[in-house]
Design a protein around this motif. Sequence first.
Motif, PDB file in Angstrom:
ATOM      1  N   ILE A   1       0.813  -1.223   0.000  1.00 18.68           N
ATOM      2  CA  ILE A   1       0.000   0.000   0.000  1.00 18.68           C
ATOM      3  C   ILE A   1       0.844   1.270   0.000  1.00 18.68           C
ATOM      4  CG2 ILE A   1      -1.681   1.318   1.380  1.00 18.68           C
ATOM      5  CD1 ILE A   1      -2.723  -1.456   2.335  1.00 18.68           C
ATOM      6  N   SER A   2       1.993   1.246   0.683  1.00 19.27           N
ATOM      7  CA  SER A   2       2.772   2.475   0.860  1.00 19.27           C
ATOM      8  C   SER A   2       3.184   3.162  -0.451  1.00 19.27           C
ATOM      9  CB  SER A   2       4.015   2.189   1.712  1.00 19.27           C
ATOM     10  OG  SER A   2       3.643   1.935   3.041  1.00 19.27           O
ATOM     11  N   PRO A   3       3.696   2.442  -1.453  1.00 21.67           N
ATOM     12  CA  PRO A   3       4.034   3.134  -2.703  1.00 21.67           C
ATOM     13  C   PRO A   3       2.814   3.789  -3.353  1.00 21.67           C
ATOM     14  CG  PRO A   3       5.035   0.961  -2.641  1.00 21.67           C
ATOM     15  CD  PRO A   3       4.082   1.024  -1.492  1.00 21.67           C
ATOM     16  N   PHE A   4       1.662   3.096  -3.301  1.00 16.10           N
ATOM     17  CA  PHE A   4       0.417   3.645  -3.836  1.00 16.10           C
ATOM     18  C   PHE A   4       0.014   4.895  -3.063  1.00 16.10           C
ATOM     19  CE2 PHE A   4      -4.296   3.660  -3.529  1.00 16.10           C
ATOM     20  CZ  PHE A   4      -4.586   3.958  -4.852  1.00 16.10           C
ATOM     21  N   SER A   5       0.180   4.836  -1.734  1.00 13.63           N
ATOM     22  CA  SER A   5      -0.134   5.980  -0.877  1.00 13.63           C
ATOM     23  C   SER A   5       0.766   7.169  -1.195  1.00 13.63           C
ATOM     24  CB  SER A   5       0.024   5.570   0.590  1.00 13.63           C
ATOM     25  OG  SER A   5      -0.129   6.666   1.447  1.00 13.63           O
TER      26      SER A   5
ATOM     27  N   PHE B   1      -7.384  -3.924   8.790  1.00 13.99           N
ATOM     28  CA  PHE B   1      -7.802  -2.525   8.977  1.00 13.99           C
ATOM     29  C   PHE B   1      -6.616  -1.669   9.423  1.00 13.99           C
ATOM     30  CE2 PHE B   1     -12.261  -3.771   8.866  1.00 13.99           C
ATOM     31  CZ  PHE B   1     -12.896  -2.613   8.445  1.00 13.99           C
ATOM     32  N   ILE B   2      -5.905  -2.151  10.441  1.00 16.13           N
ATOM     33  CA  ILE B   2      -4.770  -1.393  10.993  1.00 16.13           C
ATOM     34  C   ILE B   2      -3.659  -1.251   9.954  1.00 16.13           C
ATOM     35  CG2 ILE B   2      -2.952  -1.402  12.758  1.00 16.13           C
ATOM     36  CD1 ILE B   2      -4.949  -2.868  14.606  1.00 16.13           C
ATOM     37  N   ALA B   3      -3.384  -2.330   9.217  1.00 18.10           N
ATOM     38  CA  ALA B   3      -2.305  -2.310   8.228  1.00 18.10           C
ATOM     39  C   ALA B   3      -2.603  -1.338   7.088  1.00 18.10           C
ATOM     40  CB  ALA B   3      -2.083  -3.714   7.680  1.00 18.10           C
ATOM     41  N   ILE B   4      -3.830  -1.365   6.576  1.00 25.67           N
ATOM     42  CA  ILE B   4      -4.202  -0.434   5.504  1.00 25.67           C
ATOM     43  C   ILE B   4      -4.097   0.999   6.007  1.00 25.67           C
ATOM     44  CG2 ILE B   4      -6.095   0.366   4.021  1.00 25.67           C
ATOM     45  CD1 ILE B   4      -7.054  -2.553   3.891  1.00 25.67           C
ATOM     46  N   GLY B   5      -4.550   1.230   7.247  1.00 25.03           N
ATOM     47  CA  GLY B   5      -4.448   2.568   7.839  1.00 25.03           C
ATOM     48  C   GLY B   5      -3.008   3.038   7.935  1.00 25.03           C
ATOM     49  N   ASN B   6      -2.117   2.150   8.392  1.00 26.66           N
ATOM     50  CA  ASN B   6      -0.693   2.506   8.488  1.00 26.66           C
ATOM     51  C   ASN B   6      -0.092   2.787   7.115  1.00 26.66           C
ATOM     52  OD1 ASN B   6       0.153   2.505  11.273  1.00 26.66           O
ATOM     53  ND2 ASN B   6      -0.261   0.319  11.313  1.00 26.66           N
ATOM     54  N   GLY B   7      -0.444   1.949   6.132  1.00 27.88           N
ATOM     55  CA  GLY B   7       0.069   2.142   4.779  1.00 27.88           C
ATOM     56  C   GLY B   7      -0.360   3.469   4.178  1.00 27.88           C
ATOM     57  N   LEU B   8      -1.589   3.887   4.457  1.00 30.49           N
ATOM     58  CA  LEU B   8      -2.092   5.164   3.956  1.00 30.49           C
ATOM     59  C   LEU B   8      -1.502   6.348   4.708  1.00 30.49           C
ATOM     60  CD1 LEU B   8      -5.892   4.376   3.435  1.00 30.49           C
ATOM     61  CD2 LEU B   8      -4.177   4.743   1.659  1.00 30.49           C
ATOM     62  N   PHE B   9      -1.213   6.151   5.999  1.00 32.42           N
ATOM     63  CA  PHE B   9      -0.795   7.266   6.857  1.00 32.42           C
ATOM     64  C   PHE B   9       0.700   7.584   6.788  1.00 32.42           C
ATOM     65  CE2 PHE B   9       1.102   8.579  10.878  1.00 32.42           C
ATOM     66  CZ  PHE B   9       0.440   9.780  11.109  1.00 32.42           C
ATOM     67  N   LEU B  10       1.550   6.566   6.866  1.00 26.52           N
ATOM     68  CA  LEU B  10       2.969   6.803   7.162  1.00 26.52           C
ATOM     69  C   LEU B  10       3.748   7.561   6.086  1.00 26.52           C
ATOM     70  CD1 LEU B  10       3.601   3.433   8.974  1.00 26.52           C
ATOM     71  CD2 LEU B  10       3.843   5.681  10.012  1.00 26.52           C
ATOM     72  N   PRO B  11       3.773   7.133   4.817  1.00 29.16           N
ATOM     73  CA  PRO B  11       4.560   7.889   3.826  1.00 29.16           C
ATOM     74  C   PRO B  11       4.090   9.333   3.638  1.00 29.16           C
ATOM     75  CG  PRO B  11       4.090   5.686   3.013  1.00 29.16           C
ATOM     76  CD  PRO B  11       3.252   5.877   4.239  1.00 29.16           C
ATOM     77  N   PRO B  12       2.767   9.593   3.492  1.00 30.41           N
ATOM     78  CA  PRO B  12       2.336  10.982   3.339  1.00 30.41           C
ATOM     79  C   PRO B  12       2.661  11.849   4.559  1.00 30.41           C
ATOM     80  CG  PRO B  12       0.590   9.500   2.648  1.00 30.41           C
ATOM     81  CD  PRO B  12       1.634   8.662   3.318  1.00 30.41           C
TER      82      PRO B  12
END
Length: 476
Positions: free
Chosen positions: A318-322, A367-378
């Motif tokens: 998710i992180s690269p997409f985020s 749920f937690i993993a998707i949230g972290n992936g969306l949150f951390l890089p941005p």
Amino acid sequence: MEIYNKNVYKNRWIILAVVVLLPFMGTLDSTIVNVALPVMVNIFSVTMSSIQLIVICYLITIVSTILLFGRLGDIKGKSIVFNLGLLVFTIGSLFCALSKNFTYLLFFRIVQAIGASAAMANNQGIITQVFPANERGRALGISGTFLALGTMIGPPLGGIIISYLSWHYIFLINIPVGIIGTAIGFKVLPHKSNEKKEDIDFIGAIIFGISVVLLFYSLINGQTVGYDNNMIRISFIAAIILFIIFIRIEGKLKYPLLDLSLFKNSLFTVGILCTFICYASINSNNIVQPFYLENVLKMTPSFAGMIMMISPVLITVISPFSGYLSDKIGSEFLTFLGLILIGIGMGLIATLNENSNIYQLIVYIVFIAIGNGLFLPPNNSLVMSSASSDKLGIAGSINAFVRNLGQSSGVAMATMLLYSFMSMKMGEKVLGYIEGRDDVFMYGMRYVYVCSAIICFVGVIVTYIRLRKKKLNRKI
């Protein structure tokens, strides 16, 4: 900002690989022992609360020293401090693996943490110096992703190692990586041409370090002796007084360890607050979940490790997409959405009991993993881009400091809540898992996750207020 030659620019992606390596290993080592803790209790014949000092001492050392190493990097050169940190971390890892008793292991964990702190304080500053503005956000996003992955991969990797090898290999895996990283680092990292003639606030560093140690001493030891103990109260009050003195000293210095002017920027302040919230939640989950999987659900460490691997795998995807999305639509909405998902996941785990289906837990972990992936890089990119170009190094060390403070606070909060509510349920002091009383552990665990969910939603509210103000300003 320092100017480097064309070779440095040409090698910038190799440099990124090196400077991401140690912070990744450093955050990995802050959590890799988590799954091994239930096993190490028996190996070293100590209590469950004592064994967690392996995690807590490591994190407290980093929090206490990271601002000092950030300042040393500004004066002596970020690359030299980073490389020496990587070398110390590798040596510390070797002696951790060779430790014959619990006391030696704790001592060398502190040595290992000093090395990790020196590197973490300077990696983002090196990135900002060697990458041009149009590539910097991408590079910082990659760095932030690897930091999160280090935190997430630690528990499952520890579970696999403890199942098939021994606890020594938890530390031995760092040695070949550290040797290779140090050799490449001394060769390719940019060299500082001249040393700044600026003072280092050693007095402030000592005051700050003592305040951090006293704070976590009072929080952690209070579980054992009680929070009404006079020594605990004195330590807590002393920690607050010393921190206030530190802030007053820093506000008057020309070259402070902590540049308070950065916090005048609301984007930086809210981003830093959300960094703290996210990492506190991640680590409270990482410290409690292995005990739930192994003691309550009766999983082997390797199977528990496989369950905990779900999160880092999803974050990697998710992180690269985020990061790509943040370039298109901005970082703030993604951080807002990410914190919502983390909070929901934490709240859902709080509803579990000793008879819950493993598939329920997996859904909540997603749920937690998707949230972290969306949150951390941005959020990482948001924090660094909100600082002026001449303060990028300082902003990086503050970001690293708050990240590690969040990790330390998450561990302290989780253990304090877990044992306090377990003791309340039993009607007596409890400092470990009680065989045959899964209901007691679940009672304490429930409040850990409720508290984690609450602090996530505090971050959601703060982020929402910032988004709303931004929208209103655009209309005006």
